[in-house]
Design a protein around this motif. Structure first.
Motif, PDB file in Angstrom:
ATOM      1  N   ASP A  52     -27.854  17.470 -19.081  1.00  0.00           N
ATOM      2  CA  ASP A  52     -27.504  18.648 -18.287  1.00  0.00           C
ATOM      3  C   ASP A  52     -28.527  19.750 -18.560  1.00  0.00           C
ATOM      4  N   THR A  53     -28.947  20.448 -17.515  1.00  0.00           N
ATOM      5  CA  THR A  53     -29.800  21.627 -17.709  1.00  0.00           C
ATOM      6  C   THR A  53     -29.209  22.867 -17.054  1.00  0.00           C
ATOM      7  N   TYR A  55     -26.085  23.972 -17.415  1.00  0.00           N
ATOM      8  CA  TYR A  55     -25.122  24.633 -18.289  1.00  0.00           C
ATOM      9  C   TYR A  55     -25.582  24.661 -19.750  1.00  0.00           C
ATOM     10  N   ILE A  56     -25.869  23.491 -20.323  1.00  0.00           N
ATOM     11  CA  ILE A  56     -26.176  23.427 -21.748  1.00  0.00           C
ATOM     12  C   ILE A  56     -27.491  24.137 -22.066  1.00  0.00           C
ATOM     13  N   VAL A  60     -27.876  27.318 -24.624  1.00  0.00           N
ATOM     14  CA  VAL A  60     -28.666  27.295 -25.855  1.00  0.00           C
ATOM     15  C   VAL A  60     -29.627  28.488 -25.892  1.00  0.00           C
ATOM     16  N   THR A 106     -31.614  20.078 -25.009  1.00  0.00           N
ATOM     17  CA  THR A 106     -30.481  19.391 -24.410  1.00  0.00           C
ATOM     18  C   THR A 106     -30.423  17.932 -24.853  1.00  0.00           C
ATOM     19  N   LEU A 200     -20.377  26.475 -21.297  1.00  0.00           N
ATOM     20  CA  LEU A 200     -19.947  25.311 -22.071  1.00  0.00           C
ATOM     21  C   LEU A 200     -18.645  24.738 -21.521  1.00  0.00           C
ATOM     22  N   ALA A 203     -19.757  22.675 -18.691  1.00  0.00           N
ATOM     23  CA  ALA A 203     -20.487  21.478 -19.111  1.00  0.00           C
ATOM     24  C   ALA A 203     -19.556  20.373 -19.573  1.00  0.00           C
ATOM     25  N   PHE A 204     -18.460  20.740 -20.217  1.00  0.00           N
ATOM     26  CA  PHE A 204     -17.600  19.731 -20.833  1.00  0.00           C
ATOM     27  C   PHE A 204     -16.258  19.567 -20.122  1.00  0.00           C
TER      28      PHE A 204
END
Length: 385
Positions: A52-53, A55-56, A60, A106, A200, A203-204
Motif C-alpha cells: 500500500d502507498t 495509506y501506509i 509513515v 512500506t 491506518l 489501511a487495515f
C-alpha cells in the motif's frame, strides 16, 4: 473473435485481484495464456511492490514529521528540519513519478506484469505500447460514496498539515528563542496524529473489490485490442500489450516495466486504458500531482480530432487527482496518453467501492471505447507512415 466485454466477463469471475494476491497472480497467468494463443511472445515479469502507498506510506512520513517535531521542541531544531527534508524527498518523488518513492517505508509483496510482444517482421518503424492495469483496489472509508467526492479536499488537508509542521520546524530553527513557533509544532502534531489514525484505519480495514470498472475494463480492452491486431496487423508497427500489476499502489508495475524495457522516445507511443465502464469517454491532456507532465502532442491532437468528429461522445480532461500508468512514461520523456470515462460530475463511477461490479458497467460504452481505440490506433499509425 473475443470482444472486450467477453474478456471483462472472464476476468470478473475472480472476486478481486488485490496486489500480491493469489487472485492477481492467477488472473495474470490466465491472461498470459490467452495472449500466447493469439501468437504473441509473452513474458510474465515479477517484481516486488508495496502492499500500500496511499495509506501506509503517507502515515509513515507523518510519523517521521512527528518525530522531527519532537526533536525540534527539545532543542534540536536543525536536526528536526533535516529529518523533515529527508522525508519529503520520497514523498515528492511518489507524487511526481520521478526519483525516489515510498518503497522504503512500506511492506512488500510480489506482483507481476504480463507483457506480450508481436513477432517481428523486420519493417517496424513505430512501437505502440498499449497498457491496462490488472490489479484492483480495496474499499475504505476514504472512498465511501459520501466521502469520495471530497478526496481532493482530504488530501489537501493532509498535505497542508505536513506544511504546517514543516513551517513550524523552520521557524523553530530560525527563531530558537521565540516560543510561538512551538504553537505551530503543536498544531501540526495534533493534525498529523489525527491523519495517521485515519490512514491506518483505512489501511487495515475494508475489503478488496471486484474492480469491474477499475480496471477490468482497461485490462479487457487491452486484451481485445491485442487479439484484433494479431488478426489484423499494421505494417511497420511493433505492438507491445502490457497488463500491469500494482498500479493501485503507485503505478509500480509500469515503473518495473520501464526499468527493464527501454524504447526510442521518437518512435514510441504509450496508450493507457483505465476505468472505461461508465460515463463519457475521456482523454487526459497530462498528469501530475506536483510536476505536471503534458501528454504526447501527436496522441492528444489525434484524440482531439476524433472527439470533434463525435460530438458529446468524447471529451478532454486536463489532469487527474491520482496518477495513471501513463504518467510514468510521460515523466521519462515518452509520448503517452490515458483514456478513462467520467460521469457528468467528473467522478469515476463506483470508484474503489464494493459496487464496482459487472452489473454496474455500461456495456455500450465499453463497446464504443473498443471501436474508438481500434480506429485511434489505426489513424495514429497511418499519420506516421
Amino acid at each position: 473473435m473475443n470482444t472486450a466485454w467477453t474478456y471483462l466477463e472472464k476476468l470478473t469471475r475472480y472476486p478481486h485481484r488485490a496486489v500480491g494476491s493469489r487472485e492477481e497472480a492467477a488472473a495474470a497467468e490466465e491472461a498470459a495464456g490467452w495472449l500466447r494463443a493469439m501468437g504473441y511472445r509473452v513474458e510474465v515479469q515479477r517484481f516486488r511492490a508495496p502492499r500500500d502507498t496511499l495509506y501506509i506510506g503517507p502515515a509513515v512520513i507523518m510519523a517521521g514529521y512527528l518525530a522531527a517535531g519532537a526533536l525540534s521542541w527539545w532543542h534540536q531544531p536543525y536536526i528536526g528540519v533535516l529529518l523533515a527534508v529527508v522525508l519529503l524527498i520520497p514523498l515528492v518523488g511518489e507524487m511526481s513519478g520521478k526519483g525516489l518513492d515510498l518503497d522504503a517505508y512500506t511492506p512488500k509483496v510480489t506482483s507481476q506484469n504480463v507483457i506480450a510482444r508481436a513477432p517481428g517482421r523486420g519493417d517496424e518503424r513505430l512501437t505502440v505500447v498499449v497498457s491496462g492495469h490488472l490489479d484492483t483496489q480495496h474499499a475504505t472509508w476514504l472512498f465511501h460514496p459520501r466521502i469520495s467526492p471530497h478526496v481532493q479536499t482530504y488530501l489537501n488537508l493532509a498535505y497542508g498539515s505536513l506544511g504546517v509542521m514543516f513551517v513550524g520546524l523552520v521557524l523553530r530553527a530560525a527563531l530558537p528563542s521565540a516560543g510561538w513557533p512551538r504553537l505551530l509544532l503543536a498544531a501540526g502534531g495534533v493534525l498529523l496524529a489525527l491523519h495517521i489514525a485515519f490512514l491506518l484505519a483505512c489501511a487495515f480495514s475494508g475489503g478488496y473489490i471486484n474492480g469491474a470498472n477499475d480496471n477490468t475494463t482497461g485490462a479487457a480492452l487491452t486484451l481485445a485490442l491485442a487479439e484484433h491486431f494479431a488478426a489484423n496487423p499494421l505494417p511497420g508497427v511493433r505492438f507491445h500489450f502490457v497488463l500491469t500489476g500494482a498500479e493501485e499502489v503507485g503505478t509500480r508495475g509500469m515503473k518495473a516495466f520501464l526499468r527493464q524495457h527501454r524504447y526510442d522516445p521518437a518512435t514510441t507511443y504509450f496508450i493507457n486504458l483505465d476505468n472505461l465502464g461508465g460515463g463519457t469517454l475521456t482523454y487526459l491532456e497530462g498528469e501530475g500531482m506536483t510536476i505536471y507532465h503534458r501528454f504526447g502532442a501527436d496522441l492528444v491532437s489525434l484524440a482531439r480530432t476524433m472527439a470533434a468528429e463525435r460530438p458529446g461522445r468524447v471529451k478532454a480532461k486536463p489532469n487527474l487527482l491520482l496518477p495513471t500508468d501513463a504518467m510514468i512514461p510521460a515523466a521519462q520523456g515518452y509520448q503517452a496518453i490515458s483514456f478513462l470515462a467520467f460521469q457528468g460530475d467528473g467522478s469515476l463511477p463506483n470508484y474503489h467501492w464494493y459496487t464496482d461490479t459487472i452489473e454496474n458497467v455500461d456495456r455500450e460504452l465499453v463497446e464504443f471505447a473498443e471501436g474508438f481505440m481500434k480506429e485511434y490506433i489505426r489513424r495514429l499509425v497511418a499519420a506516421r507512415a
